[in-house]
Design a protein around this motif. Structure first.
Motif, PDB file in Angstrom:
ATOM      1  N   VAL A 181      61.243  43.015  44.447  1.00 32.89           N
ATOM      2  CA  VAL A 181      61.692  43.632  43.196  1.00 32.89           C
ATOM      3  C   VAL A 181      62.221  45.042  43.443  1.00 32.89           C
ATOM      4  O   VAL A 181      63.125  45.508  42.757  1.00 32.89           O
ATOM      5  N   GLY A 182      61.637  45.729  44.444  1.00 33.46           N
ATOM      6  CA  GLY A 182      62.054  47.093  44.731  1.00 33.46           C
ATOM      7  C   GLY A 182      61.347  48.131  43.886  1.00 33.46           C
ATOM      8  O   GLY A 182      61.854  49.248  43.702  1.00 33.46           O
ATOM      9  N   ALA A 183      60.161  47.785  43.361  1.00 34.14           N
ATOM     10  CA  ALA A 183      59.403  48.720  42.543  1.00 34.14           C
ATOM     11  C   ALA A 183      58.919  49.894  43.379  1.00 34.14           C
ATOM     12  O   ALA A 183      58.509  49.728  44.531  1.00 34.14           O
ATOM     13  N   ASP A 184      58.965  51.075  42.793  1.00 33.37           N
ATOM     14  CA  ASP A 184      58.509  52.289  43.469  1.00 33.37           C
ATOM     15  C   ASP A 184      57.029  52.492  43.135  1.00 33.37           C
ATOM     16  O   ASP A 184      56.673  53.172  42.177  1.00 33.37           O
ATOM     17  N   ILE A 185      56.167  51.864  43.929  1.00 31.47           N
ATOM     18  CA  ILE A 185      54.733  51.877  43.643  1.00 31.47           C
ATOM     19  C   ILE A 185      54.155  53.259  43.918  1.00 31.47           C
ATOM     20  O   ILE A 185      54.320  53.818  45.002  1.00 31.47           O
ATOM     21  N   GLY A 186      53.468  53.805  42.907  1.00 32.85           N
ATOM     22  CA  GLY A 186      52.868  55.120  43.051  1.00 32.85           C
ATOM     23  C   GLY A 186      51.425  55.065  43.483  1.00 32.85           C
ATOM     24  O   GLY A 186      50.997  55.797  44.372  1.00 32.85           O
ATOM     25  N   ARG A 187      50.657  54.155  42.863  1.00 35.85           N
ATOM     26  CA  ARG A 187      49.244  54.012  43.237  1.00 35.85           C
ATOM     27  C   ARG A 187      48.718  52.678  42.745  1.00 35.85           C
ATOM     28  O   ARG A 187      49.307  52.050  41.860  1.00 35.85           O
ATOM     29  N   ILE A 188      47.600  52.257  43.327  1.00 35.99           N
ATOM     30  CA  ILE A 188      46.898  51.045  42.912  1.00 35.99           C
ATOM     31  C   ILE A 188      45.433  51.403  42.762  1.00 35.99           C
ATOM     32  O   ILE A 188      44.839  52.000  43.663  1.00 35.99           O
ATOM     33  N   THR A 189      44.838  51.079  41.627  1.00 38.70           N
ATOM     34  CA  THR A 189      43.416  51.330  41.423  1.00 38.70           C
ATOM     35  C   THR A 189      42.667  50.005  41.508  1.00 38.70           C
ATOM     36  O   THR A 189      43.105  48.997  40.955  1.00 38.70           O
ATOM     37  N   ASP A 190      41.534  50.007  42.215  1.00 37.81           N
ATOM     38  CA  ASP A 190      40.735  48.804  42.427  1.00 37.81           C
ATOM     39  C   ASP A 190      39.351  48.994  41.824  1.00 37.81           C
ATOM     40  O   ASP A 190      38.719  50.030  42.031  1.00 37.81           O
ATOM     41  N   THR A 191      38.893  47.974  41.131  1.00 39.77           N
ATOM     42  CA  THR A 191      37.527  47.949  40.615  1.00 39.77           C
ATOM     43  C   THR A 191      36.907  46.616  40.994  1.00 39.77           C
ATOM     44  O   THR A 191      37.498  45.563  40.743  1.00 39.77           O
ATOM     45  N   VAL A 192      35.740  46.648  41.642  1.00 41.10           N
ATOM     46  CA  VAL A 192      35.062  45.426  42.071  1.00 41.10           C
ATOM     47  C   VAL A 192      33.675  45.394  41.448  1.00 41.10           C
ATOM     48  O   VAL A 192      32.931  46.363  41.543  1.00 41.10           O
ATOM     49  N   GLN A 193      33.350  44.277  40.790  1.00 39.16           N
ATOM     50  CA  GLN A 193      32.059  44.107  40.142  1.00 39.16           C
ATOM     51  C   GLN A 193      31.430  42.782  40.581  1.00 39.16           C
ATOM     52  O   GLN A 193      32.136  41.828  40.921  1.00 39.16           O
ATOM     53  N   ALA A 194      30.123  42.728  40.572  1.00 40.49           N
ATOM     54  CA  ALA A 194      29.400  41.478  40.828  1.00 40.49           C
ATOM     55  C   ALA A 194      29.250  40.718  39.512  1.00 40.49           C
ATOM     56  O   ALA A 194      28.835  41.291  38.504  1.00 40.49           O
ATOM     57  N   ARG A 195      29.600  39.433  39.522  1.00 41.78           N
ATOM     58  CA  ARG A 195      29.458  38.598  38.332  1.00 41.78           C
ATOM     59  C   ARG A 195      28.964  37.213  38.742  1.00 41.78           C
ATOM     60  O   ARG A 195      28.826  36.912  39.932  1.00 41.78           O
ATOM     61  N   LEU A 196      28.750  36.374  37.739  1.00 40.25           N
ATOM     62  CA  LEU A 196      28.354  34.988  37.969  1.00 40.25           C
ATOM     63  C   LEU A 196      29.523  34.075  37.635  1.00 40.25           C
ATOM     64  O   LEU A 196      30.263  34.322  36.679  1.00 40.25           O
ATOM     65  N   ALA A 197      29.682  33.028  38.409  1.00 42.18           N
ATOM     66  CA  ALA A 197      30.830  32.135  38.250  1.00 42.18           C
ATOM     67  C   ALA A 197      30.778  31.403  36.920  1.00 42.18           C
ATOM     68  O   ALA A 197      29.782  30.754  36.591  1.00 42.18           O
ATOM     69  N   ASP A 198      31.877  31.530  36.150  1.00 47.43           N
ATOM     70  CA  ASP A 198      32.002  30.762  34.915  1.00 47.43           C
ATOM     71  C   ASP A 198      32.460  29.345  35.266  1.00 47.43           C
ATOM     72  O   ASP A 198      32.768  29.049  36.431  1.00 47.43           O
ATOM     73  N   PRO A 199      32.524  28.429  34.300  1.00 49.57           N
ATOM     74  CA  PRO A 199      32.886  27.038  34.623  1.00 49.57           C
ATOM     75  C   PRO A 199      34.235  26.893  35.318  1.00 49.57           C
ATOM     76  O   PRO A 199      34.367  26.119  36.268  1.00 49.57           O
ATOM     77  N   GLU A 200      35.272  27.636  34.869  1.00 52.10           N
ATOM     78  CA  GLU A 200      36.587  27.517  35.501  1.00 52.10           C
ATOM     79  C   GLU A 200      36.546  28.004  36.948  1.00 52.10           C
ATOM     80  O   GLU A 200      37.067  27.337  37.851  1.00 52.10           O
ATOM     81  N   THR A 201      35.927  29.158  37.185  1.00 48.75           N
ATOM     82  CA  THR A 201      35.861  29.704  38.537  1.00 48.75           C
ATOM     83  C   THR A 201      35.051  28.800  39.454  1.00 48.75           C
ATOM     84  O   THR A 201      35.420  28.555  40.607  1.00 48.75           O
ATOM     85  N   ALA A 202      33.934  28.273  38.946  1.00 46.75           N
ATOM     86  CA  ALA A 202      33.111  27.365  39.749  1.00 46.75           C
ATOM     87  C   ALA A 202      33.910  26.126  40.154  1.00 46.75           C
ATOM     88  O   ALA A 202      33.823  25.661  41.305  1.00 46.75           O
ATOM     89  N   ARG A 203      34.712  25.608  39.236  1.00 43.06           N
ATOM     90  CA  ARG A 203      35.513  24.415  39.528  1.00 43.06           C
ATOM     91  C   ARG A 203      36.605  24.718  40.553  1.00 43.06           C
ATOM     92  O   ARG A 203      36.799  23.978  41.520  1.00 43.06           O
ATOM     93  N   LEU A 204      37.329  25.825  40.381  1.00 43.20           N
ATOM     94  CA  LEU A 204      38.443  26.148  41.259  1.00 43.20           C
ATOM     95  C   LEU A 204      37.985  26.531  42.665  1.00 43.20           C
ATOM     96  O   LEU A 204      38.634  26.183  43.656  1.00 43.20           O
ATOM     97  N   LEU A 205      36.866  27.249  42.761  1.00 48.99           N
ATOM     98  CA  LEU A 205      36.419  27.748  44.055  1.00 48.99           C
ATOM     99  C   LEU A 205      35.384  26.845  44.723  1.00 48.99           C
ATOM    100  O   LEU A 205      34.896  27.151  45.810  1.00 48.99           O
ATOM    101  N   HIS A 206      35.039  25.734  44.066  1.00 49.76           N
ATOM    102  CA  HIS A 206      34.089  24.770  44.625  1.00 49.76           C
ATOM    103  C   HIS A 206      32.737  25.417  44.910  1.00 49.76           C
ATOM    104  O   HIS A 206      32.163  25.254  45.997  1.00 49.76           O
ATOM    105  N   VAL A 207      32.241  26.177  43.931  1.00 44.68           N
ATOM    106  CA  VAL A 207      30.931  26.818  44.061  1.00 44.68           C
ATOM    107  C   VAL A 207      30.077  26.397  42.866  1.00 44.68           C
ATOM    108  O   VAL A 207      30.598  25.979  41.823  1.00 44.68           O
ATOM    109  N   PRO A 208      28.748  26.504  42.973  1.00 43.81           N
ATOM    110  CA  PRO A 208      27.885  26.145  41.841  1.00 43.81           C
ATOM    111  C   PRO A 208      28.099  27.070  40.646  1.00 43.81           C
ATOM    112  O   PRO A 208      28.416  28.252  40.808  1.00 43.81           O
TER     113      PRO A 208
END
Length: 249
Positions: A181-208
């Motif tokens: 695209v040629g975007a002039d990226i200035g910064r990226i902010t990251d936030t990481v949290q611990a959660r429990l797998a919901d039904p969709e995530t459990a199905r897609l990632l093959h986890v309980p």
């Protein structure tokens, strides 16, 4: 023998040069085509390519060797390790190439894309618009085919108009925004949290159901402070860890 050709990078003098070079080369290695050569150029050639000293290049290569991405042989040269583990932790010091590297090296399936309302949890990033382009992707380990994470990107409409969805099955969103695209990226902010797998995530990632996952939110801004993309990614907790190093200099 033909050597592997790494991508180019504009170095930020405020960050350690060896780190930026190692992350750029790491992203190139993980995003390579299976047809690309495994042999790297010489230290001197790589140093010239990145515009750094041989000593800096040597330090960058040692980082990749310690990670198991390359092997070095006296008199024979340096080679990409084809079966290197792709899910190693990434140390983030503020380089866009570190983000690209973290997202690379996996098989990606674009599950769906279209338009939709801005999710409530991301409304603060798009206060002036009600609708965004949406992309939902599933990433899997190249070698085993095991799902490792699924990502939803919410992209500003005028930016999304420049994106070919087929590119998102080949490259990370950050690389598409910056290099296609040629975007002039200035910064990226990251936030990481611990959660429990919901039904969709459990199905897609093959986890309980309700097993631990890492919930990642990454927001990409241009140099004027406008949000280009907000990504929500769910990582398998048993496959990923994130390490952030703060430079006190």
């Amino acid at each position: 023998m033909t050597s592997f050709a790494p991508d180019s990078v504009v170095l930020n003098r405020k960050l350690p040069l060896w780190y930026q070079v190692s992350q750029s080369l790491r992203a190139s290695i993980l995003g390579r085509s299976p047809r690309d050569p495994l042999r790297l150029p010489t230290e001197e050639q790589l140093a010239g390519h990145y515009g750094v000293s041989v000593l800096t290049m040597r330090q960058a290569l040692k980082e990749l060797e310690d990670e198991g991405l390359i092997t070095r042989h006296r008199r024979r040269g340096t080679f990409i390790e084809p079966d290197a583990r792709r899910a190693s932790p990434v140390r983030l010091l503020g380089s866009v190439d570190a983000i690209v590297a973290q997202q690379s090296g996996m098989t990606t399936e674009l599950l769906e894309h279209g338009k939709g309302p801005v999710p409530a949890e991301l409304a603060e990033y798009y206060p002036e618009i009600d609708e965004v382009a949406t992309y939902h992707r599933l990433r899997s380990d190249e070698k085993t085919g095991e799902p490792t994470n699924h990502a939803r990107n919410y992209v500003r409409p005028e930016v999304a108009a420049l994106i070919d969805p087929a590119d998102l099955a080949r490259w990370p969103m950050t690389k598409v925004l910056r290099d296609v695209v040629g975007a002039d990226i200035g910064r990226i902010t990251d936030t990481v949290q611990a959660r429990l797998a919901d039904p969709e995530t459990a199905r897609l990632l093959h986890v309980p159901l309700l097993s631990p996952i890492l919930h990642y939110t990454g927001v990409t801004y241009d140099r004027e402070g406008r949000v280009l993309d907000a990504a929500v990614i769910h990582y398998r907790g048993d496959r990923f860890s994130f390490t952030v190093t703060l430079d006190a200099s």
